[in-house]
Design an enzyme around this catalytic site. Structure first.
Site, PDB file in Angstrom:
ATOM      1  N   SER A 132       1.012  -1.186   0.072  1.00  0.00           N
ATOM      2  CA  SER A 132      -0.049  -0.396   0.032  1.00  0.00           C
ATOM      3  C   SER A 132       0.801   1.129  -0.099  1.00  0.00           C
ATOM      4  O   SER A 132       1.972   1.073   0.382  1.00  0.00           O
ATOM      5  CB  SER A 132      -0.956   0.107   1.193  1.00  0.00           C
ATOM      6  N   TYR A 145      -1.439  -0.592  11.068  1.00  0.00           N
ATOM      7  CA  TYR A 145      -1.883  -0.847   9.855  1.00  0.00           C
ATOM      8  C   TYR A 145      -0.607  -0.303   8.854  1.00  0.00           C
ATOM      9  O   TYR A 145      -0.251  -1.012   8.237  1.00  0.00           O
ATOM     10  CB  TYR A 145      -3.110  -0.131   9.304  1.00  0.00           C
TER      11      TYR A 145
END
Length: 239
Positions: A132, A145
Site C-alpha cells: 500500500s 496498519y
C-alpha cells in the site's frame, strides 16, 4: 495458460484479480475465509477457477491448502498474497491490532516463504505482495496498519535480494496501492484520487505481467511517493 493462486479472493481486489486473469485464459486458485463467496465467484468464472476455504493465519492448514491447489491446478506460476484487513472497530484496541498484525504481517510472511521455497525448487515464478502507499507513511491513527505495510515492503525487498543470489528466476513484485473503492474502504473518510477497483486491477495485471518490482496504483501515486520520501521524521511527528 498460467496458474495463479490468489489469497483474499472473496472480495475487492482479490476477486477482481481472479476475474481479470480468468478472462485472459489463466487458471486461478481462489483462497478466502467465506466459502459462499468463493463458490459464487467460481460459478461466475467457470472451469478455470479452483477454490479453497482458508484462514491464512492457520499456517499448518495453509501449507496443505496451497499444495492441494498446486496439485489440482497442475503447478503454480504466480502467487498473489492479497489477504489483509484494516482496522477492526468492534474489538478492543490491542485485540484489533494483534489480529491485524497476525493477518497482514505474519500470514503474509508465511505465504511468501512458502511461495519462495516452491519457486526455488521449480526454477522460477513470481510472488506478488499487496502492499500500500501506507508502506511509505507514518500515521498515529493507524500505527498497526501502516507498520504492517512497512513490514510487507521491507520483507519483499529482502526476498528480492535473496532471489538475486540463487539460480532460480524468481520475480518479487510489490503493489503500492492508493485509495481504491472496495468493501474495506467504503466507509473511509478523507480519501482522494480514488480509483474504481476494475481500473486499479487492470493496472496491477499489466504491471504483474511485465514482472515489475514495484507497481503504483493508480500511476499518479508514484509522484506522491517521491514527495513522501523527502519528508523528514520531525514533520511526521507534527501531522
Amino acid at each position: 495458460m498460467r496458474s495463479i493462486i490468489i489469497t483474499g479472493a472473496t472480495s475487492g481486489i482479490g476477486r477482481e484479480l481472479a476475474i481479470q486473469y480468468a478472462a485472459k485464459g489463466d487458471k486461478v486458485g481462489l483462497i478466502g475465509r467465506r466459502t459462499e463467496r468463493l463458490e459464487e465467484l467460481k460459478a461466475e468464472i467457470g472451469e478455470l477457477a479452483y477454490v479453497r476455504t482458508l484462514d491464512v493465519t492457520d499456517h499448518e492448514r495453509a501449507e496443505v491448502v496451497y499444495r492441494e491447489l498446486i496439485d489440482e491446478m497442475g503447478g503454480m506460476d504466480v502467487m498473489v498474497l492479497n489477504a489483509g484487513i484494516g482496522r477492526i472497530q468492534m474489538l478492543p484496541p490491542w485485540r484489533a491490532e494483534s489480529k491485524l498484525i497476525e493477518v497482514n504481517s505474519l500470514a503474509f510472511a508465511h505465504g511468501c516463504h512458502f511461495a519462495f521455497d516452491y519457486f526455488r525448487e521449480k526454477g522460477g515464478g513470481q510472488i506478488v505482495g499487496m502492499s500500500s502507499m501506507a508502506s511509505l507513511l507514518y500515521n498515529h491513527r493507524a500505527a498497526a496498519y501502516t507498520a504492517s505495510k512497512h513490514f510487507i515492503s521491507v520483507y519483499m525487498t529482502g526476498f528480492r535480494q535473496k532471489a538475486r543470489r540463487i539460480e532460480a528466476d524468481i520475480t518479487i513484485t510489490e503493489i503500492r496501492a492508493g485509495y481504491i473503492w472496495t468493501e474495506m474502504t467504503e466507509r473511509a473518510k478523507g480519501m482522494f484520487w480514488v480509483a474504481p477497483v476494475e481500473k486499479a486491477v487492470r493496472q496491477m495485471v499489466k504491471g504483474i505481467d511485465k514482472k515489475k518490482n514495484y507497481i503504483y496504483v493508480t500511476k499518479r501515486w508514484r509522484l506522491l511517493a517521491w514527495v513522501v520520501k523527502c519528508i523528514p521524521e520531525w514533520v511526521w511527528n507534527r501531522i
